[in-house]
Design a protein around this motif. Structure first.
Motif, PDB file in Angstrom:
ATOM      1  N   ALA A 171       3.197   4.512  -1.229  1.00 32.74           N
ATOM      2  CA  ALA A 171       3.054   5.418  -2.365  1.00 32.74           C
ATOM      3  C   ALA A 171       4.099   6.529  -2.287  1.00 32.74           C
ATOM      4  O   ALA A 171       4.730   6.733  -1.243  1.00 32.74           O
TER       5      ALA A 171
ATOM      6  N   ALA B 115       1.214   5.503 -10.873  1.00 36.85           N
ATOM      7  CA  ALA B 115      -0.163   5.540 -10.374  1.00 36.85           C
ATOM      8  C   ALA B 115      -1.152   6.005 -11.439  1.00 36.85           C
ATOM      9  O   ALA B 115      -2.311   5.591 -11.424  1.00 36.85           O
TER      10      ALA B 115
ATOM     11  N   TRP C 157       3.357   7.551  -7.757  1.00 36.08           N
ATOM     12  CA  TRP C 157       3.774   6.149  -7.726  1.00 36.08           C
ATOM     13  C   TRP C 157       3.071   5.408  -6.594  1.00 36.08           C
ATOM     14  O   TRP C 157       2.869   5.977  -5.521  1.00 36.08           O
ATOM     15  N   VAL C 158       2.727   4.152  -6.845  1.00 37.12           N
ATOM     16  CA  VAL C 158       2.089   3.326  -5.821  1.00 37.12           C
ATOM     17  C   VAL C 158       2.650   1.909  -5.872  1.00 37.12           C
ATOM     18  O   VAL C 158       3.197   1.483  -6.891  1.00 37.12           O
ATOM     19  N   ASN C 159       2.473   1.189  -4.771  1.00 38.67           N
ATOM     20  CA  ASN C 159       2.753  -0.239  -4.775  1.00 38.67           C
ATOM     21  C   ASN C 159       1.603  -0.950  -5.482  1.00 38.67           C
ATOM     22  O   ASN C 159       0.444  -0.590  -5.305  1.00 38.67           O
TER      23      ASN C 159
ATOM     24  N   PHE D 111      -7.589   1.335  -9.300  1.00 42.31           N
ATOM     25  CA  PHE D 111      -7.676   1.333  -7.838  1.00 42.31           C
ATOM     26  C   PHE D 111      -8.984   0.696  -7.406  1.00 42.31           C
ATOM     27  O   PHE D 111     -10.018   0.877  -8.046  1.00 42.31           O
TER      28      PHE D 111
ATOM     29  N   ILE E  79      -1.860   4.607   0.077  1.00 41.54           N
ATOM     30  CA  ILE E  79      -2.276   5.366  -1.099  1.00 41.54           C
ATOM     31  C   ILE E  79      -3.221   6.489  -0.693  1.00 41.54           C
ATOM     32  O   ILE E  79      -3.160   7.597  -1.224  1.00 41.54           O
TER      33      ILE E  79
ATOM     34  N   HIS F 245       0.790  -1.231   0.000  1.00 41.83           N
ATOM     35  CA  HIS F 245       0.000   0.000   0.000  1.00 41.83           C
ATOM     36  C   HIS F 245       0.826   1.286   0.000  1.00 41.83           C
ATOM     37  O   HIS F 245       0.258   2.360   0.095  1.00 41.83           O
TER      38      HIS F 245
ATOM     39  N   GLY G 288      -4.010  -0.358  -4.977  1.00 50.71           N
ATOM     40  CA  GLY G 288      -3.699  -0.063  -6.371  1.00 50.71           C
ATOM     41  C   GLY G 288      -3.255  -1.314  -7.109  1.00 50.71           C
ATOM     42  O   GLY G 288      -2.599  -2.180  -6.528  1.00 50.71           O
TER      43      GLY G 288
ATOM     44  N   TRP H  21      -7.080   6.744 -12.062  1.00 51.26           N
ATOM     45  CA  TRP H  21      -6.357   7.767 -11.306  1.00 51.26           C
ATOM     46  C   TRP H  21      -7.168   9.054 -11.149  1.00 51.26           C
ATOM     47  O   TRP H  21      -7.314   9.579 -10.051  1.00 51.26           O
TER      48      TRP H  21
ATOM     49  N   LEU I  60       7.567   0.286  -6.945  1.00 51.85           N
ATOM     50  CA  LEU I  60       6.565   1.313  -7.238  1.00 51.85           C
ATOM     51  C   LEU I  60       6.250   1.332  -8.727  1.00 51.85           C
ATOM     52  O   LEU I  60       7.134   1.159  -9.564  1.00 51.85           O
TER      53      LEU I  60
END
Length: 135
Positions: free
Chosen positions: A37, A85, A71-73, A90, A52, A35, A106, A127, A82
């Protein structure tokens, strides 16, 4: 030549150091590799987040035009790497907890998000839709 120079100057995300990095929104230690970011400002400054939803709150408060990248996991990845995003899907599902209680995850691949949607229920967002959502 100019595109090569631009690519060389584009800031890349830094790896999150789980267990030591602190969230720039809520100040909690970043521990969850599903989770995390990060955002990078237009000037290259990096802000890291434990969830996130913390990143979304920060971006909503500051304004998305202040940032160069997001950027997100990926929830399904095991590396904690990462991903961009802006190209992710999501899922908000009460059956998938996230660190700050928004149940937000994500997914780099839309098909993975749809699979989890079928299994866990919830609501999917792109997004832009996520940035418009009140979490």
């Amino acid at each position: 030549m100019s595109s090569l120079l631009l690519a060389a100057c584009t800031p890349k995300p830094e790896p999150l150091h789980y267990g030591t990095d602190e969230c720039d929104y809520c100040r909690m230690t970043i521990v969850d590799p599903q989770h995390g970011a990060e955002v990078i400002t237009q000037k290259g400054k990096i802000f890291k987040f434990d969830a996130i939803e913390c990143m979304v709150h920060y971006v909503q408060k500051t304004g998305p035009d202040q940032f160069g990248s997001f950027w997100v996991n990926d929830y399904t990845a095991t590396t904690g790497a990462l991903v961009d995003a802006t190209t992710c899907t999501f899922l908000i599902s009460k059956n998938i907890p996230s660190p700050m209680g928004a149940y937000l995850s994500g997914f780099e691949e839309k098909t993975a998000a749809e699979k989890f949607l079928q299994e866990k229920g919830g609501e999917v967002f792109g997004w832009e839709g996520l940035l418009e959502k009140e979490l």
